[in-house]
Every structure is written in C-alpha cells, then in structure tokens.
Write an enzyme that holds these catalytic residues in place. Structure first.
Site, PDB file in Angstrom:
ATOM      1  N   PHE B 148       0.807  -1.227   0.000  1.00 19.93           N
ATOM      2  CA  PHE B 148       0.000   0.000   0.000  1.00 19.93           C
ATOM      3  C   PHE B 148       0.838   1.274   0.000  1.00 19.93           C
ATOM      4  O   PHE B 148       0.367   2.331  -0.397  1.00 19.93           O
ATOM      5  CB  PHE B 148      -0.917   0.015   1.235  1.00 19.93           C
ATOM      6  CG  PHE B 148      -0.196   0.402   2.507  1.00 19.93           C
ATOM      7  CD1 PHE B 148      -0.057   1.758   2.872  1.00 19.93           C
ATOM      8  CD2 PHE B 148       0.363  -0.556   3.329  1.00 19.93           C
ATOM      9  CE1 PHE B 148       0.623   2.118   4.027  1.00 19.93           C
ATOM     10  CE2 PHE B 148       1.053  -0.198   4.470  1.00 19.93           C
ATOM     11  CZ  PHE B 148       1.185   1.140   4.829  1.00 19.93           C
ATOM     12  N   CYS B 280       9.765   1.619   3.256  1.00 21.31           N
ATOM     13  CA  CYS B 280      10.705   0.570   3.669  1.00 21.31           C
ATOM     14  C   CYS B 280      12.110   1.146   3.746  1.00 21.31           C
ATOM     15  O   CYS B 280      13.009   0.519   4.271  1.00 21.31           O
ATOM     16  CB  CYS B 280      10.646  -0.622   2.734  1.00 21.31           C
ATOM     17  SG  CYS B 280      11.159  -0.243   1.081  1.00 21.31           S
ATOM     18  N   GLU B 382       9.575  -3.151  13.258  1.00 25.60           N
ATOM     19  CA  GLU B 382       9.451  -2.113  12.232  1.00 25.60           C
ATOM     20  C   GLU B 382       8.186  -1.309  12.558  1.00 25.60           C
ATOM     21  O   GLU B 382       7.073  -1.815  12.438  1.00 25.60           O
ATOM     22  CB  GLU B 382       9.324  -2.765  10.852  1.00 25.60           C
ATOM     23  CG  GLU B 382       9.356  -1.753   9.722  1.00 25.60           C
ATOM     24  CD  GLU B 382       9.319  -2.399   8.330  1.00 25.60           C
ATOM     25  OE1 GLU B 382       8.959  -3.583   8.216  1.00 25.60           O
ATOM     26  OE2 GLU B 382       9.648  -1.699   7.344  1.00 25.60           O
TER      27      GLU B 382
END
Lengths: 496, 496, 496, 496
Positions: B148, B280, B382
């Site tokens: 997404f 990321c 994360e």
C-alpha cells in the site's frame, strides 16, 4: 584398503565413522572406501570456511585470481594423474577424461578474469553532486553438491568462480568417484590458497542436509537428477539461501532433410556414445524430418557404429567405458528391452557386450534404436547410457513440438544448412542450450550453462557470467559530501 | 458507492462477488469499494497474459520500448490526477505523492533503454569456425504483488521492466489504495500496449495464492512485510517459479562526531517523517557516536521538528499525512508507549495530534525518542510510523555491530566528512543499500534496489540491471556451419 | 526572399555578410538564401558553447536525458513539417523523409539511455583498501559537419549523443538544405535545452576551417565525401583534436545462386533507387554469381523497375525525387553515358526522364546497367544517383575479391539462404557494415555506424556505443583513505 | 662486444649495417652494441607480420589467450634474469625492476581475459525477424614504439593486448636498453606464439618512419616525450592509421592542511625519487596549501630523505640508481642550478653525489627544492630526475588552477582525509589519472592508462579496456533469413 577422506581447513581427514565402497566399474572390483561425513564433520568444514572468510574477502581480487593462474598450471602438470584417477573410479577412457579436465580448466581460466568480472557500475552525479555505485560483494560460505559423471569438471564449474569472488566453499562431491575431486582440491592449496577457503567433505544425505540447513551457508549450487535438484532447491530456498539446482535432460537433435548427413552422423557418434552417454548434455534422441532423412541417418549411423569399441578405462583405444554401477547397467539394458517390447527396432544392440578380460565390468555397447515413439518408456526417461533413439516425424514443426512437450529443456540441436530453419529453431525452441550443427552445445566457460523447464531450478545459470552474479550480492552505495569545509579552509584543524 | 475493479485483457471489470472498503485515511471515511478477485478471475487474467505472449515476445524490443516512451509522457501529463488519487486513499501529501510518481516514472525511463539492456553476448570462434551467443528471452507470464505504501511507484518498479523484456504481466496491487495503480495501468494501454500484456487484479490471499500456484506464472516479484515475503518466496520457489520477495526494514543512520550536524538534521527530518515513516527505506533509528554528538543531534532535531505539520493529504502545506489505517495508528502509538514504559525518553511526542477539522483521520505526529536501547520492543519492530529513535553508543564499531545484529539489512547511512570512516562503513556493513550523508539511499532507477539479510529473499534485486536479469532467461546458442557447399558451388540447386 | 541563418546561444541570427542560393531541386527554382558564417560568427558560436559548458557538464545525466525525451516527443509532433522542409530543399519524397526522420529520432532515443551508457567501472580493492574507478567525462566544445543527403538524420547521429554526455556543440550542416536542420535545433531548445549548449552555424569552407583550427573545439565529427573526410581528419588531428570522419562508399550486394530471387529483387529496388541513390549506404553494385543468377536477376529487376516513378517531392505517390543539383544530374547521366561507351548494357535507361510539370527539376530515372566490369569508370566512382550496376562473376570468392579490392568499405550484403556462405562472407569481407539478405545494413541506433578502409578515418564509429566513447574522455581515479582517525576516535575535533 | 639484434618471423637477426653503443649507466661503460634496423629490415618484419595474420586472426581467442597464460608463467620463472638485464642497461635497482616487471605481467594477465573482452553485442529482433550483432575484429599489422624508462613494462602494455585480439605486431623499443625487451619477446615465442605474429626491430628514426609510412601498418601505439608523440600522431593519422601517442608529464600532488602528513611524506618518497624520477607518472611537484602544511612537509621530507641511497643497480640496498645517460645527468643538474639561480631554496641537494666505486656512473641524488614558483624554468620543464619541487599556495583552488594551467595532464594526487575535498578535486581537475592519497595513480591493468591535454594524443587510452577497442575494429552485421523454405519443406533438395 585405503579410505578417501575429507579436506577441511587445509588438512586431510581420513578417519570416519561410516564409509562406503568405491568401485572400479571396468572390473566391478572394490579397491577403496570413501568416508561419509557426519553432521559434525560437515559443520567443522563450515566453521573453517566461516573463519577464513573475513581475510579472504579483503584479499584483492587480482591476488585471488593469481592463485587461480597457478591452479591452472598445476592442473595441466597433473593432468595424466587426474585422468587416471577419474578413469579408475568412473570408468571413462583417458581421452574422455582429458576432455573433461580441459573443460574444467577452462572454468579456472574464467576465474582468472575476476578483476574484470567483479567491476561494479559507477554513476557520477545521480543527483547534484551525488554519486552512486554498486559493489558485487561475496556472500560468505557457499556450498556445492556434485554428481559422479564429471568428478573433475562439475566441481570446477563452481568453486573457482565462488572462491575468486571472495567466498569460502564447502564441496560435497559424489561418493562414487571421489579421488580426483579431492586431489584437485589439494592442488588448489598447493597453488597458494589459504586454509579454510576451500573444503571438501565426502558424504551422503546426512552431509547434504547439513549443508542445506546450516544458516552459515548462504548459497547452494547443485548438479544431479531432477528429483534431487527439486528437493535441494525447495529446501535451500525455504531455508533462506539462494540456490541453483541443475537436473536431468533428454536432449534431441533434429535432422533436417538438407543436413550434411555425413557430418551429422560423425557428430552424433560422440554426442550419443561418448562417456557411455552419462552426460547431462548427451544427445539421446535423433528426430529425423521425413523418411528419406531418417533412412539415410539410420543406415549411415549403423555403419559408422561398427568400429566403436567399448572397454576398460585403461585402454585408450577404446571409444568409451563402462557405466558407473551394476544398477546403471541393468537400467540401461532394461530401457533397451522395453523399447523393443513396445515396438521399436533395435538396429544396433549393445546389450551384454563381450569385453575380453573384463567380465566383471559394467559394460553396455553402443545401441541404436529406430522407430521410437513419444509414448514409449524409453523415450520418457533419461537413460544415461550409450543409447541413441531415432524418432521419425514429417515436419520440422512436429519435431519442435516433441522437444517442447518434454519435461526437460537442457540441450538440443538442429542439423541443417539453412539459415532460416536454424534461426526459427534457435529462437523458438524451449530449451536453454541450443546447437546448430553442434550436437553438444555446452556453452564455453565464458558463457553460462543452464537448461530450461525442469532441467534447472533457479534464475541464474552455472559458471560464466551468471556464476559471478550467483556468488556475489549487490551493494549499492549513494554518496554525497556536504559543505566545502576543508576545501575552502573554513573549518579544518591541523593534525598534531 | 463506486467499486474499483480489475483490468483484464485490456478491459475494465467492476463486477465482483466480494468487495472490501477503501478508506480515506485523512478523514477515516469510506467512499469506495474494491473488488476482490476470485480464483477464476485471476486465472482469466493469467490466460489473457498467456494468450498475448507469443506476439508480444516477437515484437522488437525497440517497438516495445516506444510504448514506454509514450507511457512516460502520459504519466507526466496526468501527474496531478494520479497524485490526488494517491492522496485520497493513502493519505500522503501531494508533494510526497509527486516524489513517488517521479521515482516511478524514472523506472519507466529505464524500461525505455530496453534495446541496450537486452543485448546478448556474442563470441566469434569459440572453436574453429564455431560461434556462440546468448539471448535474454522473456519468461512468459510473470506476476507482481505490491504494498500500500507506494501504490504508484512499486508497481512501476516491476511491470515496465518485465513487459519491455517481452513478458506479459499480472499485477495484484494493494487493496487499500487501488485507484492510482489501476489508472496508471489504463494509461499504459492508452500508450499503445496491446490487450492482455498487462493485467491488474485486485484481491486478497485468494488472488495471491492463485498466482503462486498457477503453473503458467513463471516468476513472482513481491514487496511487503518480511513474514509475507518469506511465505511468497518459499511457496513460489517450491512451485518451480523464480521469485524475488522484498520484506521489512529497520534503517539506521550513524551520526559521527565530525558530521555536519545541521545538514544531518535537515536530512533526517525528511528521511524519518516523510510519508509518515511508511517507507521501507524510512530512517527510523539514529545511532549517535558519543554523547556530545547525541546531545547536539537531539537538541537540534527537537528544534527542527517544531514547525513540522501533520494533516490531511489535501493541504499541500502539510509536511506529512495520516498513517494508512486506524490499526496502524494504534500500533505506532503503542510503540511510543512501550518505549516510554521501558525507559526511553520521549523528546517530541506525536501521539494524538490535534488536526483541526479531521478528527476521524489516522494521524500520528512526528515523534523523537532518545535513549532507546536494542532490548526495547520499539527498537526490534518495524514501526512504520513517523517516529525517530535515538540510540547512543561510544564508538563507530559499536554502531556498526548494532546494525549488523538486526535481522533486517535494507538501508543504512553514515553522516561524516571523513573519507576513511565512510569507506570502512560502506565496505563492511551488512546492508544492501548504503548512504554516505544520504539518509534515504534508494538507488536510482538505473541501479538496483535490494536489501540484505531478511529484507530480501532471492538472488536478484528489484528494478535496474537486476530486474532485466530477473525477467529474462538466458539461452545460449552454439553454431557451426559445416562444409562449404553453396559457397564453393558444389551442391546448390537453383530455385525454380 | 527569406534567409536561413544561424542559431547561436539560443538566438536566431539571420543577418549575414555573405549568402548563397538554396534550390528546390524538384523545380530548379531558388526560393531562399542561406547565410554563410564568417570566422567571427563561428567563433561566437564556439564561445557560447564554451560558456555554457561548466554548468551543463554538472547537470546530472538523467536530467540531460530528460530533455532528450521531450525532444523526441517534439520531433514526432512536428514530423510532417520537418518532412516538408526536407522535401522542398533536398527533393526526397515525404515517405522517404519520414524514414530519415525516424532513424534520426532513434538516435535521440539512444541519447535518452545516457544514465546507463555513462556508467564507469568500479573496482573495489585494486590493492589493499585501495579502490579505483573510471569516469567518462565530457570533452567540452565539440563540432559536427554534416552533408546534404540526410539534413535531419546525420546531425541527429551526432549532437544528441554529444550533448547528453555533457558536451556543448557547434553544428555546421550542409548549406544546400539547411532549413530542417535549423528547425530541429530550435525544437531542442523548446524541449528545455539551456542556451549555448547547442549551436548551428551555416557556412562554407571558412566556417569549417574555423572549427578545425580553434583550440577550444576538442573533437570533430564529419560525414561527407572521402577527399573532404581525409582533409578534415588530417587537419583536425594535426591540431590536436580527436576526429572521426566518414567518407564515400560503393556498396556491393552478392547474389548467390541459391538466393530467394524475388526477395532479393524486392530489397534491391529500395536499396538502389530510394532517395535517388543519394545515400552513403545505397546499394549500387549487384554482383551475381553465375550467369543463371545474373540472368534471373536482370530480368526480374527490369520487370520490377517498370512501375517505379520519379518525380517532385510534393507528390507522395512518387518513389523517389530529383537529385540535389543540376551538376549532380549531369554527373549521374555522364556515368551512364560512360558505362555505355565502355561496353556495358543499359537495360533500363533513366536518363532525361519526362516528369510532367517539373521541367526544371533535376531528375534522373531508375537505371539498370548489366555487364559492368571493374575497369569501367562508372564502377570506380561513387555515382550517388539512382543507378544499379550488375557485375557478373563465376564464384563467390571472386565476388568477395572484387569488394575487397575497392577503396571503400562502407556497406555490403549477400543474398543467400545458406548459413555457411553467410558466415564466411560476414567473417572475411573487408567492410564495416554487412548484411545477410539485408541490402541496407545500416546498424540500428544502439549499435554503431562505420565503414572500413577509406570510408572512415578514425578509430571510433558514429552513433551508438562508439559515439559515447568518442564524446567522452576517460578519467581514472585511484583512492586510498589513510589511517582510521575519525573512525577510531583518535583525532577528530567536534565541529563548533 | 656482443650486438643486440632483432627478432623477425621468430628468428634472431644480429647482423646490422649500423649499430649504436649501449651503456651501463651505473658505470658509464659500453659493453654492447645495438643493431639499428634499415628500412628494408623493418619492412621484412612488417611482411612477416602480414603473412602470419590470416591464420592468427582465425585462431580462437581462447587459444590465443592460452599462450598468454604460458607467457605469464615464463615471465615469472625468468624474473631475476629480466631484472638483471634491465638493471644493467637502464640502471634501476632490482626491486624497482621487479616492480616494473610485475606491472608488465599484470598486462599479460589482462590479455588472458581475451575471450571475455572480445565479446560483441547481440541484438535479437532489431526489426521483425532481423538480428544484428557486432564483432570486434583485429586490424592486421600494428606497431609499437616504446621508451627507455620501462623497457619491460611499456611494451607489455601494448603487444599482449594487440596480439590476443588477433593482430600481428612490430615493436620498435628503445635502443638505450634493448636486451630485456628482446628477451621477453623470445619468451613469448617459447610460450607457443607462431612465428611472425610478434616481431622486434631495434632502430632509430629510420625504423620509426618506416613504420609510420608503410600502408600495411594499420595502427601505431607510442609512449615517449610530447614533441615526438605529436610528430608520431600527426604523421600516422595523416597516413590513414589509427594512433595513440602518449607524451610527457609534470605530476603535482596537493598537500592539504588536514592530510596525514607522515603518510604523505612516506608516499612521496617513492613517488618522487623511485626509478630516479624517470617515470612519466613520477610525482615531481608538491603543492602545499598554507604555510603550516608547507613547513611541516618540507621539514618531515628533509628528515625522511636522509637515509635515501643512490647507487649502482647491482646493489639492492640502494633506493634508486643512476639516470639513463650523461646528458640526462647534466640536464637534471642544470634544472637544480637554474631553480637555485631563480630564487628557489635547495633544501636537500643531490647534485654530484659520492657513489663509492662508481665514479663513471650517471648519478644524481635525491633533491628537494622549496619555494619554487610557476615562472621558474625548473617548474615548466619535465625534469625526469630525482627532484621534488615544493610550491606554496594559499588555497586548494589556487593549487588546482596551477595544475590546470600546465600543458601536461597525466597524473595528479591530493593528500587529504576530507571526502568533500577529494570529490571536488577528482571531479574537476583536468588530468587523466587522479589519486586520492595515492601519489602514483597508475591505473591497474584492467583499467586504462592515459593523460589529458598534451600528455596524450588520440581518443583511446593505453592498456585495459581502451586497448581492446584500439586494437580492434567494429564490424556490424544485420541478418534476416527470408522465406521459410527448408523449414516448411517447400523447396529443398536432398543432398546426394
């Protein structure tokens, strides 16, 4: 009886809890044992490789390559000895062993190119005053698992490239003919390789599974049969490793009506029967387009096969030797039996050849079978013996469809002199290595080896340029230097 | 309420048995539904791709590239529309969406280079009058599964390269923000792409598993979280496909005592909080070497964060927008809570920011946490939110050890002006993308993107040169033309 | 009457001390003048280029390439206008002009690949902790001098590549058909090129000599006739510049007895008569092997030539247009006269064609001459007109000897379907661009263009990969960072 | 007294009409004569090369490379003998000769990579069913002309690359120290090179001019002084040959205030005085930024120079040996005299050193001169002796301007630890080979060697990748196979 052991951290290790017989296939006798490594022994090898890695990765590529230069020289000086070792345990005649070794040495030559091959890409100004480049860094410890049919060559496809890239290696060669492999690895140490960089463990499934499971092993290269290749690939990748696993083959040649038939026959002799057909690139099916071509092929082939001589490895006038085991001999004979039973014509029959003085050897003579059809069991299986089967079709397209329908896609070839036919074939056929009037289209060492479909699992081929990619991982650096500082004399302090 | 559907064989398909809500994260409202493809629908897309393949693979690369040239042009012309679509469903501010789109277009530019990138290697005389060359042929149908956080960019990492290599593509984008992805795929058709070459199916696990299991799909590219990446990789490779699966990250910056601190702070602002940290490559940990550097960093950072504005996507004066879902918002807040509970210092607290007029939005403000240690939960996970954590160490080596001990190895950066420190860091750190004074070292489109360790499964990185290798397979041809024949006038027949 | 001027530092300059007539070769009328630049004007252009260089060289390659992307788009949008300009001044029919332009645009596409093409080579650890890499830096100001026959394409061979590498350019195009060249250069500015990076000066020997002598010009690319090419090369290199100078041609096709004759004839039509034969790659000699092949060729060719139509550029149903000048028309006619006088057979006679309504045009019709021998003047010279000469030989070797004996070595071709004949020919013939069943083997834009022998002076070919080398110079950096210092905390000072 | 002759067509030729003395510079004695080739002798060598070419070009590259592998081995085995030969005639100490030879062997290693380096580019489907590829074919006979200062290394820059590409070679080495060059060429024959492929002619201008004028010689590589380089380049190119001519140098190092001064001094010692400064990459000017840096440099340098020992080649404890001739000795002394006279400070004075037992030798001791300015004669000229001059400037920009103003642009270096300073320097300096903390930035053998400005005439650098381009010419083939014919069974005739 002597025992062939391991080579770990630069040391020979011959003690072993478990061992296995090593046969001389030309006589059927057992003269040696091979040690089978336990999990602990394999882990010792991995630990040695791991320990050697930090220093080896920092050794300049040119220096690593220089060891390969010396290795090549030692392999050439010891060629006869290596060929004798191969012959005794594998059965191949010296000229064939020499061919294998030469191909292996060519892979060492390729490893010598390392400084060229390891160049990264440098981009100036990817943004204003920002530069970026890639480095191809070694992975760490990598493993190879290799088959019996090329005890010298296939390991040399792997570790020279891996090592010259800065990796450390653990090799698990075939336990059927381990001596030449081990000796060659010793020569590499004689060439100056530091202890631990290259390790050899003989063994069976226990050794293999240890390599597949140990997290220190970052990559696995495998050559063998397709079911094992698939197991290796699935297991290694599930364990987070990169893996390339090369499997079986069923290589077809198309004989076009316009082919230079004498040349084709001459080429097929070596491609079908050389090394007793125990090559993953052996040409085992000839597909003749039109009955005229088929008849000409079969009759010329039959005649050309008359002088072929099967026999012991020790007589270099033989054309090829025994197959690897008694079981292999039975399997090959069984394939011929079944072809015959299912309606094919055995034109030249190599079953139970008479090899004077070597009654115990695992011999099968050169065999030619005509009128084979895709439904026959002998067509479906990889025979891995000196058997050439002829299938007759009406058109080139039919021949290509046959090849594309097979589960394997390793090598194939067309015999023609027509440029258009060759181009259509090479473009469209679903096979990784394609020959035009070259029946064994094994890529040279500076190209890469790999089949398609179920002949190879993985995305990178063996040896050549792909091997360099396989044995390295990309690191991309992006760099900007900020304010002028020292350059403009603003903020430097003079070092005391 | 409108439904975002699929694009199969050049046709829009909006009927669907199952659908799912699409949120506007800036308001928390649902304005659209997205269709979730059934197995049959995905198979239809695969079939369309398969059918389009033979003609597409034969289309000259330069012609395929020319469609990419037009695609680039259409993307530029429609940039505002695309950015608005991204903003509404993802929440990112228009300047950030524009940045994403630009990066995506750069990948289209790279695809334009196809004729150069697809050159094989040609070797004359590999033996006497034998030539050999390699062709990089397309695989057939390949699939992409994308996340997404970059609905425009990450798909553009994949399919322009795959398609320009001659493959046909099935994309399964994120079902959270599907509109821009679909619209962009429509533009590609407007640019002249033949029907069936590119297909988009929205969906969930059913769609994913269909892609992973169908034997017609030859390769899978994935970007997402590490557990899913691992599942995708293991499943796809076990099914005989090639796969590259990119997972999670925890990107550290080392702040050296000699760093240009104002520059570092300035860079970190965008790298940590841009796109709400949902990248990321987001820089989420700053490792300061020495307390002097740490104190300077924290105090300057705190000050620099004051003017930062979180808010709705529609106001381009905002610095960043909401996170993607309410669940994500709770998760990020929970991470800050736990850091605080475990002893860290929340220097700037972004929990529950007041965003006037957007009470239902999923907002988290920019957060700075000092004195974080590797044992804390907030360090291990994360976070994927606008949270920068500061860890204090005494030496550069300690900082590097910390980075190397983390399971992820996606991106990292050092701030220094010292050539030696930078070189030691870039050489040794176990991370795939490394910056020197560049906190988001995303490789440009003509290099490749990929992390190390558990940030990437597979041997080839995303986009750039590695993508070309991933989306092609090597075929090696070896060719010899036999006797002179026609040339010497011996055996030709004049065509009637 | 309008005057075609110069484009210097982004500005149009139409004032001129000296001018020259520009003809419409289809009518023989003069509608325009072209300005002839003085030494001072050329020096102004060089100075503008020099001034623009520092900033342009520092512009990231990707950004420079993006201007080429827009340039391509503008060229496509303005194609009809450009083709009309070419037609009016050069005489070629619109479909032919469109072909030229397409080829030119392909060179712009290649320039778009710049970020890939400009990558240097990066070597880690060339010694212990020493790294080395190469950068391909631009030269500075470079010049191009181009011929009348491709006013759009040949300049586009040069400056897009030169400019995208970071150079600044001065172009001296042909003064015979200057309008399209100038207009295209204006489009490049519309695409966003900064002023001064690209400059066009029309002119004659004074302009040329200024470019050759000015020390600020670092490199010269030339395309034209061999005597001028040699002068350019000798002068430029003696003045310390790098230079590539492409000259004349006499391109032969060998027609083998096994050729697909209908295909060969069809191909030869376009290759011999397209653009009135005014191409350096025009196929002007057909060498038939054996009288059977020769007779078939001549008779089929004669028939195929019947429908060919020569006429004004403005009628797109014409196959080709006039030659460039009245002098050229006389020269071509003279060649046909001399062949006839020296014993050749004029099979189809194109002298003095009747072109209704265009009595003043410089027309020559398609001409076929049989029984030409190497001793004839028409064979020795480059005719540069729509004349195909047939030479008859007995063997392929004889045909090849003929080609190798000619002073030129630009292009050549063989028609055959035999793989062996093609391979022998392509391997051994002393010609730089070789076709197999392709009569105009002009390399695509991502390969390079260049003849051998007296068809090219210099070591690097035009456009494609060689152009990137020609327009850049190698800088090799070797870097070592000394003691650890900052990294180990020994000697840093904290910045205030 | 023995005579050093020629090596033509694999035969030693020692008869000569004209000869010249060969000195031992350590003693000043003449022990040998060298033959000076007449025009006829050189033409004989060219004819031998020409005759050997057809077979050699057809020898597979891998086979040609294998001779280079053996050559490398022989060079290593004969290293001591070669170094002694170099020492006796050139004067360099054995450790220095060994360094030269190692560098030369690295170029042989690079030649071993030939199969990789000679790969052409293959493009499938440049049009519908049309393929195109490039072949890098050898030129034919090529020549090299080399200087006295590296009698082993510089020839090895040239002919291994040229020969392995398939060319035949004529070398005209320096007549001052011809023995090692000739002996090395003999080893190449021992390695298996066919007669005629490599030829050595000793000689003077007559030999050089013959090589420049003979039309059979296709390319000339030269290394020497700039005036001769320019003559060679102008003459060779005017005669239609490709040429690369490397000339003189004046290499500067910038010493930044933040440099690790001990390291810099240590590096400068070897770079300035090694091989008596008779290297085109010798570091002869140190530009110190700021008086603090200058004072530190001069004082540390003075101290470090104390133990330096100049003396005869035969004593390996010497640091460097004599200069090449008495004239050279006078020239170097004259430069020191003039610097002193023009106001510079001779800090360490090497004039007339006392070398016990070698009163006749051509010795100059290590010399350090401070306060040199650009106006002094000693600054402008290439001294080619063991003299380091220090120039003091205030800023880095001033230092760079100084370097850029010099006519030469061979090598340069910066000493700093600042990343930004290094990047600015390497990017902008107008020099071809640039070091960062590396004072002799000679590219490794797999990169290329070449200066900018008047240090190199030509567009391709020496050795490495550029050499492969220089010694080959591009042939581009475009191939289409017409109608299906044989493939579809339409029109084949079965061969009888």
């Amino acid at each position: 009886m002597s025992t062939v052991g391991h080579l770990i951290n630069g040391e020979s290790i011959t003690t072993a809890e478990r061992t296995q017989d090593v046969f001389n296939p030309s006589t059927g006798e057992v003269n040696k044992q091979v040690a089978l490594a336990s999990k602990e022994t394999v882990e010792e090898a991995i630990a040695a490789a791991q320990a050697a890695f930090p220093e080896w990765r920092n050794t300049p590529a040119a220096k690593r390559a220089r060891i390969m230069f010396r290795f090549k020289q030692l392999l050439e000086e010891n060629a006869d000895k290596i060929c004798a070792m191969i012959g005794e345990e594998h059965g191949k005649i010296s000229h064939d062993a020499a061919g294998e070794l030469t191909r292996g040495i060519e892979n060492v030559e390729y490893a010598c190119y390392a400084p060229e091959l390891l160049k990264g890409e440098y981009s100036k100004n990817v943004g204003p005053e920002i530069d970026s480049w890639s480095e191809m860094q070694p992975l760490g410890v990598v493993a190879g698992i290799t088959p019996f049919n090329f005890p010298a060559m296939v390991p040399l496809w792997m570790y020279p490239a891996a090592i010259v890239c800065g990796n450390c290696f653990v090799l698990k060669p075939s336990e059927r003919d381990p001596s030449s492999t081990l000796f060659i690895a010793e020569l590499l140490h004689e060439a100056g390789l530091p202890a631990g960089v290259m390790n050899v463990v003989n063994g069976d499934k226990e050794a293999v599974d240890t390599l597949l499971e140990d997290t220190r092993v970052k990559a696995v290269s495998f050559v063998g049969s397709t079911p094992i290749a698939e197991y290796i690939y699935t297991t290694a990748t599930s364990n987070g490793k990169r893996c390339q696993a090369l499997g079986g083959a069923k290589n077809h040649a198309i004989i076009m009506p316009d082919a230079d038939m004498d040349n084709a026959v001459n080429q097929l002799l070596g491609a079908a029967f050389g090394s007793s057909g125990e090559r993953c690139m052996a040409l085992s099916v000839a597909v003749a387009v039109g009955d005229a071509a088929a008849d000409a092929l079969v009759s010329k082939m039959k005649e050309a096969m008359q002088p072929l001589k099967v026999g012991a490895f020790s007589d270099s006038s033989n054309d090829f030797g025994p197959v690897i085991t008694e079981a292999a001999q039975h399997k090959v004979n069984g394939c011929i039996d079944s072809a015959e039973a299912q309606g094919a014509t055995v034109v030249v029959d190599g079953r139970n050849p008479d090899v004077a003085g070597f009654a115990g050897g695992f011999f099968v003579g050169a065999t030619l079978i005509d009128n084979v059809t895709p439904e026959m069991d002998s067509y479906k299986e990889e025979i891995f013996g000196p058997v050439l089967q002829v299938v007759r079709v009406d058109t080139m397209q039919e021949a290509m469809d046959l090849i594309d329908a097979h589960e394997y896609g390793n090598g194939t070839c067309i015999f023609t002199r027509d440029g258009e036919a060759a181009r259509y074939f090479t473009d469209n056929i679903q096979v990784g290595m394609v020959g035009v009037n070259v029946p064994l289209p094994v890529p040279v060492s500076y190209h890469s080896f790999g089949g398609w479909k179920r002949s190879l699992f993985g995305d990178l081929h063996a040896y050549g340029p792909d091997a360099i990619k396989f044995y390295t991982r990309r690191k991309t650096i992006t760099q900007r230097w900020p304010s002028a500082g020292v350059r403009e004399g603003v903020s430097f302090s003079f070092p005391s």
